[in-house]
Enzyme design. Structure first.
Site, PDB file in Angstrom:
ATOM      1  N   LYS A 173       0.818  -1.187   0.000  1.00  0.00           N
ATOM      2  CA  LYS A 173       0.000   0.000   0.000  1.00  0.00           C
ATOM      3  C   LYS A 173       0.862   1.251   0.000  1.00  0.00           C
ATOM      4  O   LYS A 173       0.363   2.354  -0.193  1.00  0.00           O
ATOM      5  CB  LYS A 173      -0.867   0.035   1.272  1.00  0.00           C
ATOM      6  CG  LYS A 173      -1.663  -1.216   1.507  1.00  0.00           C
ATOM      7  CD  LYS A 173      -2.309  -1.169   2.929  1.00  0.00           C
ATOM      8  CE  LYS A 173      -2.951  -2.496   3.227  1.00  0.00           C
ATOM      9  NZ  LYS A 173      -2.686  -2.967   4.581  1.00  0.00           N
ATOM     10  N   GLY A 174       2.149   1.085   0.246  1.00  0.00           N
ATOM     11  CA  GLY A 174       3.029   2.229   0.492  1.00  0.00           C
ATOM     12  C   GLY A 174       3.128   3.238  -0.637  1.00  0.00           C
ATOM     13  O   GLY A 174       3.427   4.404  -0.414  1.00  0.00           O
ATOM     14  N   ASP A 206      14.938  -0.396  -0.143  1.00  0.00           N
ATOM     15  CA  ASP A 206      15.717  -0.571   1.081  1.00  0.00           C
ATOM     16  C   ASP A 206      16.765  -1.663   0.834  1.00  0.00           C
ATOM     17  O   ASP A 206      17.774  -1.394   0.199  1.00  0.00           O
ATOM     18  CB  ASP A 206      14.727  -0.912   2.205  1.00  0.00           C
ATOM     19  CG  ASP A 206      15.349  -0.962   3.584  1.00  0.00           C
ATOM     20  OD1 ASP A 206      16.365  -0.285   3.806  1.00  0.00           O
ATOM     21  OD2 ASP A 206      14.823  -1.681   4.449  1.00  0.00           O
ATOM     22  N   PHE A 249      14.488   4.804  10.147  1.00  0.00           N
ATOM     23  CA  PHE A 249      13.145   4.331   9.826  1.00  0.00           C
ATOM     24  C   PHE A 249      12.203   5.515   9.659  1.00  0.00           C
ATOM     25  O   PHE A 249      12.011   6.309  10.575  1.00  0.00           O
ATOM     26  CB  PHE A 249      12.630   3.369  10.894  1.00  0.00           C
ATOM     27  CG  PHE A 249      11.406   2.635  10.438  1.00  0.00           C
ATOM     28  CD1 PHE A 249      11.529   1.538   9.595  1.00  0.00           C
ATOM     29  CD2 PHE A 249      10.143   3.048  10.806  1.00  0.00           C
ATOM     30  CE1 PHE A 249      10.406   0.861   9.128  1.00  0.00           C
ATOM     31  CE2 PHE A 249       9.011   2.385  10.349  1.00  0.00           C
ATOM     32  CZ  PHE A 249       9.138   1.292   9.515  1.00  0.00           C
ATOM     33  N   VAL A 250      11.638   5.629   8.475  1.00  0.00           N
ATOM     34  CA  VAL A 250      10.795   6.790   8.166  1.00  0.00           C
ATOM     35  C   VAL A 250       9.342   6.384   7.951  1.00  0.00           C
ATOM     36  O   VAL A 250       9.046   5.246   7.575  1.00  0.00           O
ATOM     37  CB  VAL A 250      11.309   7.538   6.917  1.00  0.00           C
ATOM     38  CG1 VAL A 250      12.656   8.178   7.197  1.00  0.00           C
ATOM     39  CG2 VAL A 250      11.405   6.624   5.706  1.00  0.00           C
ATOM     40  N   ASP A 272       4.666   3.329   6.407  1.00  0.00           N
ATOM     41  CA  ASP A 272       3.958   3.037   7.653  1.00  0.00           C
ATOM     42  C   ASP A 272       4.856   2.472   8.740  1.00  0.00           C
ATOM     43  O   ASP A 272       5.953   1.973   8.483  1.00  0.00           O
ATOM     44  CB  ASP A 272       2.860   2.001   7.389  1.00  0.00           C
ATOM     45  CG  ASP A 272       3.432   0.603   7.154  1.00  0.00           C
ATOM     46  OD1 ASP A 272       4.245   0.453   6.211  1.00  0.00           O
ATOM     47  OD2 ASP A 272       3.100  -0.315   7.918  1.00  0.00           O
ATOM     48  N   ARG A 280       0.596   6.428   7.402  1.00  0.00           N
ATOM     49  CA  ARG A 280       0.655   6.540   5.933  1.00  0.00           C
ATOM     50  C   ARG A 280       0.084   7.865   5.441  1.00  0.00           C
ATOM     51  O   ARG A 280       0.402   8.324   4.353  1.00  0.00           O
ATOM     52  CB  ARG A 280      -0.135   5.398   5.276  1.00  0.00           C
ATOM     53  CG  ARG A 280       0.424   4.006   5.518  1.00  0.00           C
ATOM     54  CD  ARG A 280      -0.242   3.014   4.569  1.00  0.00           C
ATOM     55  NE  ARG A 280      -0.058   1.621   4.954  1.00  0.00           N
ATOM     56  CZ  ARG A 280       0.981   0.880   4.609  1.00  0.00           C
ATOM     57  NH1 ARG A 280       1.957   1.405   3.901  1.00  0.00           N
ATOM     58  NH2 ARG A 280       1.064  -0.385   4.978  1.00  0.00           N
TER      59      ARG A 280
HETATM   60  P1  IMP Z   1      13.173  -4.000   0.808  1.00  0.00           P
HETATM   61  O1  IMP Z   1      12.557  -5.262   0.293  1.00  0.00           O
HETATM   62  O2  IMP Z   1      14.110  -4.249   1.954  1.00  0.00           O
HETATM   63  O3  IMP Z   1      13.810  -3.138  -0.246  1.00  0.00           O
HETATM   64  O4  IMP Z   1      12.054  -3.188   1.542  1.00  0.00           O
HETATM   65  C1  IMP Z   1      11.024  -2.677   0.910  1.00  0.00           C
HETATM   66  C2  IMP Z   1       9.863  -2.443   1.846  1.00  0.00           C
HETATM   67  O5  IMP Z   1      10.221  -2.359   3.219  1.00  0.00           O
HETATM   68  C3  IMP Z   1       9.260  -1.126   1.515  1.00  0.00           C
HETATM   69  O6  IMP Z   1       8.354  -1.246   0.444  1.00  0.00           O
HETATM   70  C4  IMP Z   1       8.612  -0.743   2.813  1.00  0.00           C
HETATM   71  O7  IMP Z   1       7.342  -1.321   2.891  1.00  0.00           O
HETATM   72  C5  IMP Z   1       9.492  -1.348   3.872  1.00  0.00           C
HETATM   73  N1  IMP Z   1      10.427  -0.336   4.447  1.00  0.00           N
HETATM   74  C6  IMP Z   1      11.753  -0.282   4.298  1.00  0.00           C
HETATM   75  N2  IMP Z   1      12.286   0.769   4.969  1.00  0.00           N
HETATM   76  C7  IMP Z   1      11.235   1.408   5.531  1.00  0.00           C
HETATM   77  C8  IMP Z   1      11.124   2.604   6.345  1.00  0.00           C
HETATM   78  O8  IMP Z   1      12.083   3.305   6.693  1.00  0.00           O
HETATM   79  N3  IMP Z   1       9.862   2.940   6.745  1.00  0.00           N
HETATM   80  C9  IMP Z   1       8.753   2.228   6.379  1.00  0.00           C
HETATM   81  N4  IMP Z   1       8.821   1.122   5.634  1.00  0.00           N
HETATM   82  C10 IMP Z   1      10.048   0.708   5.206  1.00  0.00           C
HETATM   83 MG    MG Z   2       6.273  -1.205   0.585  1.00  0.00          MG
END
Ligand code: IMP
Ligand code: MG
Length: 182
Positions: A46-47, A106, A155-156, A162, A168
């Protein structure tokens, strides 16, 4: 009483105005890069919702939109690397130009899994547009084709992002106050 201005947020990292400027610029860039094409803009639920909604209105092309919902196993703030599809795309993407829209890149686990899976459907091209890029956390060999802000390893929340499915709706990106976790 204001939730947006409450002490849940330790500091604002990206303001509403900065978001608007960056997204307007990104929309213009995509409009130029995809001239004569009809890209499919794929939002990752949903982000990506606020970012997607603002971005598509800055892309001056004949686009379509679709959504996918994926989740990493485990409800932690740390990505596990295993991704599960909760909602697939509605339409075929074979031969299409795809732009995946994400809130944050991330570790790269989520997007590298998604790109690999969507490649099997033989689109003409796949590109990634992310609002935020936490470069120093990357595990997978994946990069955004378009990104608005590179941010430090904090962490944002807000503007789609969220903590436990909350925050959100903040109109800006902020760092959550540590007391919220405790
Ligand atoms: P990745 O698979 O590690 O690249 O992470 C992707 C998902 O992790 C993002 O789509 C977010 O949902 C969540 N995420 C990563 N860092 C943050 C953050 O700082 N705040 C909120 N959600 C995060
Ligand atoms: Mg996400």
């Amino acid at each position: 009483m204001s939730f947006f201005n409450s002490d849940h947020i330790a500091k604002v990292l990206v303001t509403e105005q900065q978001l608007e400027e960056a997204i307007t610029k990104l929309g213009a860039e995509i409009t130029k890069d995809y001239e004569g094409k009809k890209p499919v803009i794929v939002g990752v639920l949903k982000g990506s919702v606020p970012f997607m909604a603002d971005l598509i209105r800055k892309i001056d092309l004949q686009i379509t939109i679709d959504f996918m919902s994926v989740s990493s196993y485990g409800e932690d703030t740390v990505s596990s690397g295993v991704v599960k599809i909760l909602k697939d795309l509605d339409s075929s993407i074979t031969g299409k130009d795809i732009i995946i829209v994400e809130d944050i890149l991330d570790t790269g686990n989520t997007l590298s899994y998604m790109v690999e899976m969507l490649e099997q459907r033989k689109p003409n091209s796949i590109k990634i547009a992310t609002l935020l890029d936490k470069k120093e956390r990357r595990i997978k060999d994946i990069n955004a084709d378009y990104s608005c802000f590179v941010i430090p390893n904090e962490f944002v929340v807000g503007y789609g992002l969220d903590y436990n499915n909350e925050y959100r709706n903040l109109p800006f990106i902020g760092v959550l106050d540590p007391k919220v976790y405790s």
